[in-house]
Scaffold this active site. Sequence first.
Site, PDB file in Angstrom:
ATOM      1  N   PHE A  57     -10.836   6.051 -49.598  1.00 38.05           N
ATOM      2  CA  PHE A  57      -9.583   5.276 -49.602  1.00 38.05           C
ATOM      3  C   PHE A  57      -9.208   4.781 -51.005  1.00 38.05           C
ATOM      4  CE2 PHE A  57     -13.180   2.695 -48.123  1.00 38.05           C
ATOM      5  CZ  PHE A  57     -13.223   1.698 -49.084  1.00 38.05           C
ATOM      6  N   HIS A 124      -7.393 -10.348 -52.510  1.00 40.58           N
ATOM      7  CA  HIS A 124      -8.711  -9.925 -52.991  1.00 40.58           C
ATOM      8  C   HIS A 124      -9.490 -11.188 -53.341  1.00 40.58           C
ATOM      9  CE1 HIS A 124     -11.802  -8.102 -55.505  1.00 40.58           C
ATOM     10  NE2 HIS A 124     -11.569  -9.104 -56.349  1.00 40.58           N
TER      11      HIS A 124
HETATM   12  P1  ADP Z   1     -13.284  -6.690 -50.245  1.00 44.28           P
HETATM   13  O1  ADP Z   1     -11.871  -6.608 -50.787  1.00 44.28           O
HETATM   14  O2  ADP Z   1     -13.350  -7.412 -48.929  1.00 44.28           O
HETATM   15  O3  ADP Z   1     -14.291  -7.221 -51.257  1.00 44.28           O
HETATM   16  P2  ADP Z   1     -14.121  -3.922 -50.817  1.00 44.28           P
HETATM   17  O4  ADP Z   1     -14.380  -4.321 -52.225  1.00 44.28           O
HETATM   18  O5  ADP Z   1     -15.196  -3.183 -50.066  1.00 44.28           O
HETATM   19  O6  ADP Z   1     -13.727  -5.189 -49.888  1.00 44.28           O
HETATM   20  O7  ADP Z   1     -12.838  -3.005 -50.742  1.00 44.28           O
HETATM   21  C1  ADP Z   1     -11.772  -3.171 -51.631  1.00 44.28           C
HETATM   22  C2  ADP Z   1     -10.459  -2.965 -50.896  1.00 44.28           C
HETATM   23  O8  ADP Z   1     -10.406  -1.623 -50.412  1.00 44.28           O
HETATM   24  C3  ADP Z   1     -10.279  -3.824 -49.637  1.00 44.28           C
HETATM   25  O9  ADP Z   1      -9.815  -5.123 -49.890  1.00 44.28           O
HETATM   26  C4  ADP Z   1      -9.275  -3.006 -48.844  1.00 44.28           C
HETATM   27  O10 ADP Z   1      -7.944  -3.223 -49.346  1.00 44.28           O
HETATM   28  C5  ADP Z   1      -9.719  -1.561 -49.149  1.00 44.28           C
HETATM   29  N1  ADP Z   1     -10.641  -1.027 -48.134  1.00 44.28           N
HETATM   30  C6  ADP Z   1     -11.951  -1.363 -47.959  1.00 44.28           C
HETATM   31  N2  ADP Z   1     -12.498  -0.648 -46.962  1.00 44.28           N
HETATM   32  C7  ADP Z   1     -11.508   0.168 -46.489  1.00 44.28           C
HETATM   33  C8  ADP Z   1     -11.445   1.167 -45.452  1.00 44.28           C
HETATM   34  N3  ADP Z   1     -12.504   1.459 -44.703  1.00 44.28           N
HETATM   35  N4  ADP Z   1     -10.262   1.796 -45.252  1.00 44.28           N
HETATM   36  C9  ADP Z   1      -9.175   1.509 -46.009  1.00 44.28           C
HETATM   37  N5  ADP Z   1      -9.172   0.583 -47.013  1.00 44.28           N
HETATM   38  C10 ADP Z   1     -10.324  -0.082 -47.241  1.00 44.28           C
END
Ligand code: ADP
Length: 166
Positions: A57, A124
């Site tokens: 993604f 974020h």
């Molecule tokens: P967070 O923002 O909760 O710290 P991550 O750093 O893992 O999570 O992911 C960054 C961003 O990527 C997320 O805020 C979200 O917008 C997107 N994202 C994360 N996992 C997915 C997924 N499985 N499918 C689509 N988008 C995702």
Amino acid sequence: MEYALVLIKPDGIIKNLIGPIFTKFSQTNLKIFACRMVATNFELARKHYQHIKDQPFYQQVIDYLLGKYHGQNKVLVIIYGGSNAVRKCRVVAGATNPEEADPNSIRGAFGRITQQGVYENIIHVSSDAKEAKREIKLWFFPDQIEERIFPVKTVKSQNGFKAVWK
Ligand code: ADP
């Protein structure tokens, strides 16, 4: 003292959620050290999301931060500080997947997954204190923060001297 970087993504801005988001974060009793509206660009987005560059993604998330789904590329970046700032901010933010997030969290209340599978999760929040430091140094120049929260050095610039992150 711990710091957390919170970033209100383009959907949060376009949905007029700045007020409700600040209200939710006020529950944490953390202090705001800086706040700035920034127009994103590819370099900022790429550096910000370097930890997910191998995820399927990744491109979606870059496009999301660049405002391609919401017709505008402004984000609001905020530095919160205090004890356990990261954990407190992540609780208020809710789970990454907005459909799984607590309904009283920001992502649970205001986020959605689009039919294209984009997690439009409004904000974020840094994942830990080390990552927060890296992100704060990416989104802010030292002189955009009223307190010296991290060490700086002085370098020569066109108009004299300026502070840069050490
Ligand atoms: P967070 O923002 O909760 O710290 P991550 O750093 O893992 O999570 O992911 C960054 C961003 O990527 C997320 O805020 C979200 O917008 C997107 N994202 C994360 N996992 C997915 C997924 N499985 N499918 C689509 N988008 C995702």
